[in-house]
Design a protein around this motif. Sequence first.
Motif, PDB file in Angstrom:
ATOM      1  N   TYR A  14     -13.768   9.379  14.078  1.00 27.83           N
ATOM      2  CA  TYR A  14     -12.503   9.045  13.434  1.00 27.83           C
ATOM      3  C   TYR A  14     -12.771   7.720  13.054  1.00 27.83           C
ATOM      4  O   TYR A  14     -13.067   6.656  13.693  1.00 27.83           O
ATOM      5  N   SER A  15     -12.915   7.492  11.621  1.00 26.44           N
ATOM      6  CA  SER A  15     -13.503   6.095  11.165  1.00 26.44           C
ATOM      7  C   SER A  15     -12.335   5.221  10.198  1.00 26.44           C
ATOM      8  O   SER A  15     -11.305   6.124   9.951  1.00 26.44           O
ATOM      9  N   VAL A  16     -12.305   4.203  10.108  1.00 25.79           N
ATOM     10  CA  VAL A  16     -11.628   3.285   9.340  1.00 25.79           C
ATOM     11  C   VAL A  16     -11.620   4.017   7.814  1.00 25.79           C
ATOM     12  O   VAL A  16     -10.609   3.916   7.192  1.00 25.79           O
ATOM     13  N   GLU A  17     -12.988   4.382   7.210  1.00 25.11           N
ATOM     14  CA  GLU A  17     -12.662   4.862   5.919  1.00 25.11           C
ATOM     15  C   GLU A  17     -11.983   6.160   5.773  1.00 25.11           C
ATOM     16  O   GLU A  17     -11.210   6.439   4.884  1.00 25.11           O
ATOM     17  N   ARG A  18     -12.028   7.046   6.935  1.00 22.25           N
ATOM     18  CA  ARG A  18     -11.165   8.241   6.974  1.00 22.25           C
ATOM     19  C   ARG A  18      -9.696   7.868   6.847  1.00 22.25           C
ATOM     20  O   ARG A  18      -9.046   8.651   6.379  1.00 22.25           O
ATOM     21  N   PHE A  19      -9.363   6.875   7.867  1.00 18.13           N
ATOM     22  CA  PHE A  19      -8.008   6.683   7.670  1.00 18.13           C
ATOM     23  C   PHE A  19      -7.578   6.187   6.576  1.00 18.13           C
ATOM     24  O   PHE A  19      -6.432   6.549   5.907  1.00 18.13           O
ATOM     25  N   ALA A  20      -8.296   5.300   5.769  1.00 19.33           N
ATOM     26  CA  ALA A  20      -7.789   4.875   4.501  1.00 19.33           C
ATOM     27  C   ALA A  20      -7.887   6.003   3.284  1.00 19.33           C
ATOM     28  O   ALA A  20      -6.972   6.104   2.740  1.00 19.33           O
ATOM     29  N   ASP A  21      -8.757   6.866   3.354  1.00 19.85           N
ATOM     30  CA  ASP A  21      -8.767   8.096   2.709  1.00 19.85           C
ATOM     31  C   ASP A  21      -7.548   9.081   2.941  1.00 19.85           C
ATOM     32  O   ASP A  21      -6.832   9.395   1.978  1.00 19.85           O
ATOM     33  N   ILE A  22      -7.124   8.984   4.316  1.00 22.92           N
ATOM     34  CA  ILE A  22      -6.128   9.949   4.665  1.00 22.92           C
ATOM     35  C   ILE A  22      -4.899   9.367   4.008  1.00 22.92           C
ATOM     36  O   ILE A  22      -3.775   9.974   3.500  1.00 22.92           O
ATOM     37  N   TYR A  23      -4.489   8.023   4.245  1.00 26.82           N
ATOM     38  CA  TYR A  23      -3.448   7.377   3.755  1.00 26.82           C
ATOM     39  C   TYR A  23      -3.463   7.471   2.116  1.00 26.82           C
ATOM     40  O   TYR A  23      -2.115   7.725   1.840  1.00 26.82           O
ATOM     41  N   ALA A  24      -4.473   7.211   1.610  1.00 23.54           N
ATOM     42  CA  ALA A  24      -4.395   7.100  -0.030  1.00 23.54           C
ATOM     43  C   ALA A  24      -3.991   8.761  -0.375  1.00 23.54           C
ATOM     44  O   ALA A  24      -3.259   8.890  -1.452  1.00 23.54           O
ATOM     45  N   ASP A  25      -4.582   9.655   0.066  1.00 30.59           N
ATOM     46  CA  ASP A  25      -4.017  10.888  -0.131  1.00 30.59           C
ATOM     47  C   ASP A  25      -2.557  11.577   0.149  1.00 30.59           C
ATOM     48  O   ASP A  25      -1.953  12.027  -0.677  1.00 30.59           O
ATOM     49  N   THR A  26      -2.412  10.926   1.390  1.00 32.54           N
ATOM     50  CA  THR A  26      -0.845  11.125   1.706  1.00 32.54           C
ATOM     51  C   THR A  26      -0.034  10.405   0.640  1.00 32.54           C
ATOM     52  O   THR A  26       1.120  10.786   0.166  1.00 32.54           O
TER      53      THR A  26
END
Length: 308
Positions: free
Chosen positions: A183-195
Amino acid sequence: MTDDALFDADGVASLIHSESVLDGVFDCLGRIWRPASATRERELGDSEYRTRQLEHLLADQGVDLYDTLEAAAGDHPIGSLDHGCGVVMDGLSLREGFALERDLRADHDWTVSLDWAGVERLPSETKFVCRAWFDARSPSAVSRDDFRYVGDTDVPQLPGTDPAFVWTRHPDRRLEASTKGNYSVERFADIYADTKGLLERVVTESVHEEFLVSSDHGYVNFVGRNPFRLSDDDETALADAVGGRYTDVEAGYAYDRLREANVIRRTGGRYVVTGHYRPTTRGASKRVAHGGLSIPEALTPVLRIDTR
């Protein structure tokens, strides 16, 4: 109370003596997660640690936190919505809630406000909440004219009923995928952007002007330091007897040991893990989870949007 005093004994004591401990917790979480820097590369671990530290200090100060969280479950506003559109974003937590409040206000000419509500059911798991709200084991199994399930980021034709309900599989679908690897910071940012993008499309494509956006549960994210520590014996017992964040009630020494240590408690007819305890002997790469009884899991965002 200053930001520096959020997590010292005096700051926590002010929450204990406030009229509503959970309102105070919500305010503290806002100080952690409202800044745009909270989820940046060098800040995410610290933001998660401060969230866990707040919960740990409350428990250490003698607050009946888990009694309070359990008592707050039920009577979620989604269950009594009588007009507008209710949007359930599976797994949406207050982390994303604070960010959505900030960003939607900045990006749109909408009236946006954020509050909190306890989860509808414990354990904090989709199947229990969906059964309570829509009498189905999963949102994909709901068959009602006023309901639409959105399994991906494409938005189908939404119901024109009043009220209407939309259940999106995101962000939980992406969060679950992230637990299979790192679980990476980039993944968190991507998840939030998609949400955020998905929610914006739901709002703009709906015939409604008023929206109540919330979730079935939040989640714990074990990135960063963790003040919730287990003895070797308790860690083994938790891994063997529970494994995840909740389990069926059974008899046995391991369950007795974990109850006495306040690592698990019985609620909703099951044992749930309290706080941010985590066995590291199994599934160590799984950093994101839900189903337990903690502040991030059991307090859901209640985002109200008016597009008029």
